[in-house]
Design a protein around this motif. Sequence first.
Motif, mmCIF file in Angstrom:
data_model
loop_
_atom_site.group_PDB
_atom_site.id
_atom_site.type_symbol
_atom_site.label_atom_id
_atom_site.label_comp_id
_atom_site.label_asym_id
_atom_site.label_seq_id
_atom_site.Cartn_x
_atom_site.Cartn_y
_atom_site.Cartn_z
ATOM 1 N N SER A 99 85.930 -64.551 64.464
ATOM 2 C CA SER A 99 86.840 -65.069 63.443
ATOM 3 C C SER A 99 87.082 -66.574 63.629
ATOM 4 O O SER A 99 87.144 -67.320 62.650
ATOM 5 N N GLN A 100 87.179 -67.024 64.879
ATOM 6 C CA GLN A 100 87.345 -68.467 65.131
ATOM 7 C C GLN A 100 86.119 -69.238 64.655
ATOM 8 O O GLN A 100 86.240 -70.299 64.041
ATOM 9 N N GLN A 103 86.049 -69.554 60.961
ATOM 10 C CA GLN A 103 87.015 -70.563 60.505
ATOM 11 C C GLN A 103 86.427 -71.974 60.618
ATOM 12 O O GLN A 103 86.634 -72.809 59.738
ATOM 13 N N GLU A 106 84.146 -72.408 57.742
ATOM 14 C CA GLU A 106 84.916 -72.583 56.507
ATOM 15 C C GLU A 106 85.473 -74.002 56.386
ATOM 16 O O GLU A 106 85.404 -74.620 55.326
ATOM 17 N N VAL A 107 86.026 -74.526 57.468
ATOM 18 C CA VAL A 107 86.589 -75.878 57.457
ATOM 19 C C VAL A 107 85.519 -76.904 57.074
ATOM 20 O O VAL A 107 85.772 -77.820 56.293
#
Length: 159
Positions: A99-100, A103, A106-107
Amino acid sequence: MKRTLSALCRNEPGVLAMMARECGKYDANILSLAAGETENPQVSRIILCMDGDDEAVDRIGRYLESLDAVIQLDDLSRKDFVDRELVMIKVAMDPAQTSQLMQVFEVFRANVVGMGRETVTVELSGDQERVDGLIKMLVPYGIKSMCRSGMIALKRGDE
């Protein structure tokens, strides 16, 4: 000093090799080299990003301009231009950190283009700072392999 040259050239064998050899003669280090056809299939645009002192790069530029195969040469370093680079990165994927990792993708608006059991492959297109930023963020996760396209660039505006 980092310099970026853009050359419109006749699309014929040996032109790219000739340009690269010239950089070596003047002790300029090629940081990135990209070539491809333009809107006219008989003409290629070659983007040559190099590190070298101004005198050496200026001499290289004068030589390239003298070549029959070179139609036009621009030193983009002295103009306002837009640049992009494509990078593909294969990163180790630990289930506890998935999940990290997602992210981070995504960023940076990086696209997942492949997944294995232990790795994930992403692609990102952007300027050099954005590409370098993603790479820096992914180092702690474990970069398994990476491929950068080299910079492509065009002058801004109507020129």
